[in-house]
Structures are given as structure tokens and as C-alpha cells.
Design a protein around this motif. Structure first.
Motif, short mmCIF file in Angstrom:
data_model
loop_
_atom_site.label_atom_id
_atom_site.label_comp_id
_atom_site.label_asym_id
_atom_site.label_seq_id
_atom_site.Cartn_x
_atom_site.Cartn_y
_atom_site.Cartn_z
N ASN A 180 2.24 9.47 7.39
CA ASN A 180 2.23 9.33 8.84
C ASN A 180 1.64 7.96 9.19
OD1 ASN A 180 2.21 9.74 11.61
ND2 ASN A 180 0.27 10.85 11.57
N VAL A 181 2.49 7.03 9.63
CA VAL A 181 2.07 5.66 9.97
C VAL A 181 1.99 5.52 11.48
CG1 VAL A 181 2.51 3.21 9.66
CG2 VAL A 181 3.25 4.83 7.90
N GLN A 182 0.83 5.08 11.98
CA GLN A 182 0.63 4.97 13.42
C GLN A 182 0.16 3.57 13.79
OE1 GLN A 182 -1.65 8.45 15.11
NE2 GLN A 182 -2.00 8.86 12.93
N PHE B 215 0.83 -1.20 0.00
CA PHE B 215 0.00 0.00 0.00
C PHE B 215 0.87 1.26 0.00
CE2 PHE B 215 -3.70 -2.31 2.36
CZ PHE B 215 -4.07 -2.90 1.16
N LEU B 216 1.89 1.27 0.85
CA LEU B 216 2.76 2.46 0.95
C LEU B 216 3.50 2.71 -0.36
CD1 LEU B 216 4.14 1.81 4.55
CD2 LEU B 216 2.66 3.71 3.87
N GLU C 48 10.66 3.01 10.46
CA GLU C 48 11.34 3.04 9.17
C GLU C 48 10.39 3.51 8.07
OE1 GLU C 48 13.01 -0.76 8.37
OE2 GLU C 48 14.42 -0.70 10.05
N TYR C 49 9.13 3.08 8.16
CA TYR C 49 8.14 3.54 7.18
C TYR C 49 8.04 5.06 7.18
CZ TYR C 49 6.40 -1.30 6.91
OH TYR C 49 6.28 -2.65 6.73
N LYS C 50 8.05 5.64 8.37
CA LYS C 50 7.93 7.09 8.48
C LYS C 50 9.09 7.79 7.80
CE LYS C 50 5.37 6.97 12.86
NZ LYS C 50 5.38 7.34 14.29
N ASP C 51 10.26 7.16 7.83
CA ASP C 51 11.43 7.75 7.18
C ASP C 51 11.43 7.52 5.68
OD1 ASP C 51 12.36 8.60 9.65
OD2 ASP C 51 13.53 6.78 10.00
#
Length: 474
Positions: free
Chosen positions: A461-463, A415-416, A453-456
Motif C-alpha cells: 500500500n503506497v500512499q 525499496f519496492l 502503478e506501484y499499487k498495481d
């Protein structure tokens, strides 16, 4: 004297109207000024379990039940003929029908507007006819878990001119003809909730122009042919639909041009799933599954919705009409419930046909991998994998019931990688079940590291969040 006690009686009655009748009754010990004031409150909320705090075996003591019956008698007697606005009664053990009818007759005489009955009787019980000719009832709610209440005597002599909301939950049998006669008895009805039905007639029509707020139908199919032959909706002013039933063979009329929100559950069994996935030429001409593709007529009839929620069984049925799927130009929120045994064949078509989608919600990501799984997931390698995601404008993805499996993590990364406009992803962990969060803290730490790591890596914005509300059928 305290300040509340100095208030006028009508003001103190208004305050007591926010309490249960039992809580109101407790105020009678405060002083003479409060004695029996609770009986003048226009809202009565009587609950046998709450009133008696039953313990194991306590109902076996006749005097305990008698005390509740006497309490209800006393309250209604003290109130006399004072107007009553709301009457809520829960009595699930041992109330004599004749006594119950006397209570109900009394509150109907006093012009009750809001009536809630949660009742159980050992034998079949027929509600009194006075209930069906009330000129003051606005809201009627009846629940009977074991279905021993024959709640409707028939259309003849039934007329509730003020009824706006009807909520029935018990074992009932309707045919289309009776349902239409029922609706004509309520000329201003705006909300209709019927749960636990089995259609007697295999051709069903729900036609009512006054239905605006909500229509909730939860049926177990047709008594004569299992799957209904046809289901039609002519509710042009309806805003909210929650529909759960076995798949009908046809949906000849679906007039819901004002619909804002729809929640659809079209039930299928394992044998029908196998036939849905089989090549069409394998099915005999008289196989009911051949006609399940007519569900596209239902989807076209609700295509003006802004919020659309689809059950895992519904996704399987929709796989029969991916090529003819309508475009949902107004859909801003799409909800998908997944299941280990149900596939995602229809998901790519849905995503491609929601050109203004903003929020995509999954309850569960784990689904059955089929050779027609589509390009929305990365379960099977495909050259054009992710194409339906790349054309989707969704900004927020919510994932509920996250189980912490590598399959889910790969799908999240998918998805990302492929949603081009994604700004926020909310991942709600599973509340119950064999979650590795509890069994192995190291797994939890690893997931947190991956999310950081996803956020970087992604401009999103992954929560990781605590459990939230799950899918409900009603």
C-alpha cells in the motif's frame, strides 16, 4: 446566578488553574464573587509578552513595563502565603534583578513544586541560593537564550531532595567533575535535559542510577581539545537518550541496559568527513579521526534499544565500524536522517544488523553518492545491489521530506523491488523548499500516476501524504 459562580471557591480555583494568570485575572470583572479569586489559584503563569501584547517600540514606554511589574507584585501580594504548586514566569525585557529575586524568594517560601523561568538579563545574573536548597521543588526548568544567567553557584550548599526533573537551556560550561557533583545534589532525579553545553574537561562521565525517564545532552564539544577525549554513560535504568555532541575519541563505559529509545547526533565537519572517507593508511597516527571508530563502543552499549534514530553525521562516523557493528536484536523502529552532503556507507550494515526491524523511517532520501555507498541504494551499479534489503524484514517504510526527484523515485522503486516483507509505504511530501509539486502541477499528476502503478505492480500500500513532523534534535 450562573451555575459556575455557584460552585465552591476551591472548585472555581481549580477551574481557573487551567488558564494563564492573565486569563484568570479577567474573570475578576464578572462579579464581586469572582473579584481577586484568581489570586488564590495555586498555578501562576506570567508572561510579559502575552500580558502586554507588545507592539513595535512599545517596550520603550516605561509605564508599560511598570504595569507588568506591578501586576506581578499585586498577584503575589494578594495570594499572601497560600501554597503554590506551579510558577511559570517569562520576562525577557527590562525586569530589575532585585525585583525578580523578590518574586522568586516569595514563591520558594510558599513551597513551589513546579518552577519554570524563561529570563534574559543584560548583564550576568546569578540566581539566588534559596533556589538550590528548596525542599519542595520537583520540576525545574530554566531557559536563557543569550546565556547571561549563571544558574548554578556550585555543589557546596546545593541540595534539592525532591527534584525529579531538571531542564536547563542556556550557554553553560561544565566539566565532568562538576557534572557528577551536580547529579549527586539531586538524589531522586529521573529526567535531565541540558542544552547548550561546552565541556571544559575533555573526559566526561554521566553516572546516575536514578535517571529513568530521559537524558538529553546537547553539547558543542570540549573547550580544551574540541572533540572530547572520552565520554562515558553509567545510567543502567535509563529509558530514553537524546545525545548530541562532537564525536569523542573513546567511549570506555556505556552502561544502558534498560534503554528503550535512542537519538544520536555525532557532529563532524567537512574536513573530518574527507578524512573518514580516505584510506586509513593515509592518516597520520595522531589524527583524531583514527579513533572515531571507537564509536562502536557507544553502539554496543545501546544495542538493547527498540527505537533507534540516527543523524546523517552519525552515519558517516559509523562507516568506520561497519564490520564490527553490533546486532540490534530488539530494534523495531529505525530512523535515518539524510543530507545531500552525507553518505549512506553505514546503512547496509545497519539494515543487516536489525533482524527484527518493522518500521524504517527516512527523513530525506537524497544523500551523497560515494564509492562506498553500499547496496541499500541504487546510486552505483553493483552486482549484488539490494542484498541488505532482501535480508531485512521491514514491513513499513516512511519517507519524509520527499522532494520529487527522479533519484528519489528510483530509490523508492529499489525499496519496492527488494524489501521482501514490505506491506506499506508512506511518502510525505516536502513542506518547504523548491518542490516541483507547486511549480509544475503536471509533475504532481505524474507522481500520482506512478504511485497508482506501484499499487498495481507491488503487493504494498503506497500512499502520498501531506508533510509531517520532521527530525528534532531535542
Amino acid at each position: 446566578m450562573d451555575l459556575v459562580s455557584s460552585l465552591p471557591d476551591d472548585v472555581r480555583c481549580h477551574i481557573l488553574s487551567f488558564l494563564t494568570t492573565k486569563e484568570s485575572a479577567l474573570t475578576s470583572v464578572l462579579s464581586k464573587k469572582w473579584r481577586n479569586l484568581f489570586a488564590l489559584v495555586p498555578n501562576l503563569d506570567l508572561d510579559d509578552s502575552e500580558f502586554l501584547h507588545p507592539e513595535e517600540g512599545k517596550w520603550e514606554r516605561d509605564e508599560i513595563l511598570d504595569s507588568f511589574l506591578d501586576f506581578v507584585d499585586r498577584v503575589l501580594s494578594l495570594q499572601g502565603n497560600a501554597p503554590i504548586r506551579r510558577f511559570s514566569l517569562r520576562c525577557e525585557t527590562g525586569v530589575p534583578p532585585a525585583r525578580f529575586n523578590r518574586w522568586l524568594h516569595k514563591v520558594l517560601q510558599r513551597g513551589v513544586a513546579d518552577l519554570e523561568l524563561i529570563i534574559e538579563f543584560e548583564d550576568g545574573y546569578l540566581l539566588p541560593r534559596e533556589l538550590f536548597v528548596s525542599e519542595t521543588l520537583v520540576n525545574l526548568r530554566l531557559k536563557s537564550e543569550f546565556g547571561c544567567v549563571h544558574w548554578w553557584p556550585g555543589a557546596e550548599g546545593t541540595f534539592l531532595p525532591m527534584l525529579q526533573s531538571l531542564d536547563i537551556g542556556c550557554a553553560m560550561f561544565f566539566c565532568d567533575d562538576k557534572l557528577q557533583k551536580l547529579l549527586r545534589c539531586f538524589p531522586v532525579i529521573e529526567e535531565l535535559r541540558l542544552v547548550g553545553m561546552e565541556w571544559i574537561d575533555s573526559h566526561v562521565t554521566v553516572s546516575c542510577a536514578t535517571l529513568t525517564n530521559q537524558l538529553l545532552l546537547c553539547s558543542t564539544g570540549s573547550k580544551t581539545s574540541r572533540n572530547p577525549k572520552s565520554v562515558s554513560f553509567d545510567t543502567p535504568n535509563l529509558l530514553s537518550l537524546a545525545y548530541s555532541d562532537l564525536v569523542a575519541e573513546d567511549y570506555p563505559l556505556v552502561n544502558m541496559k534498560s534503554l528503550f529509545k535512542a537519538r544520536i547526533i555525532l557532529g563532524v565537519d567537512e574536513d573530518q568527513i574527507a578524512r573518514i572517507r580516505a584510506p586509513n593508511n593515509y592518516l597520520p597516527d595522531d589524527d583524531v579521526v583514527r579513533r572515531f571508530g571507537n564509536v562502536v563502543k557507544l553502539m554496543k552499549g545501546i544495542q538493547n534499544v527498540q527505537q533507534l534514530h540516527l543523524h546523517s553525521d552519525t552515519l558517516e562516523v559509523l562507516s568506520l565500524c561497519c564490520e564490527s557493528m553490533p546486532v540490534f536484536n530488539n530494534v523495531k523502529t529505525l530512523g535515518i536522517k539524510s543530507d545531500d552532503d552525507r553518505g549512506w556507507q553505514a546503512v547496509p550494515a545497519l539494515l543487516r544488523n536489525c533482524p527484527h526491524l518493522e518500521t524504517l523511517t527516512f527523513e530525506g532520501l537524497v544523500h551523497d553518492v560515494t564509492d562506498k555507498c553500499g547496496d541499500a541504494c541504487d546510486c552505483i551499479y553493483r552486482k549484488e545491489k539490494g542484498r541488505s534489503l532482501k535480508s531485512c524484514p521491514v514491513k513499513v517504510v516512511e519517507i519524509k521530506e520527499f522532494r520529487v526527484t527522479m533519484k528519489e523515485m528510483h530509490l523508492i522503486e529499489h525499496f519496492l523491488d527488494n524489501f521482501p516483507c514490505l506491506k506499506e509505504m508512506k511518502i510525505y511530501r516536502e513542506e518547504y523548499g523548491p518542490s516541483q509539486f507547486r511549480n509544475d502541477p503536471a509533475v504532481y499528476d505524474l507522481i500520482l500516476e506512478m504511485i497508482e502503478e506501484y499499487k498495481d505492480l507491488y503487493s504494498c500500500n503506497v500512499q502520498l501524504l501531506e508533510p509531517c513532523d520532521k527530525w528534532t534534535e531535542q
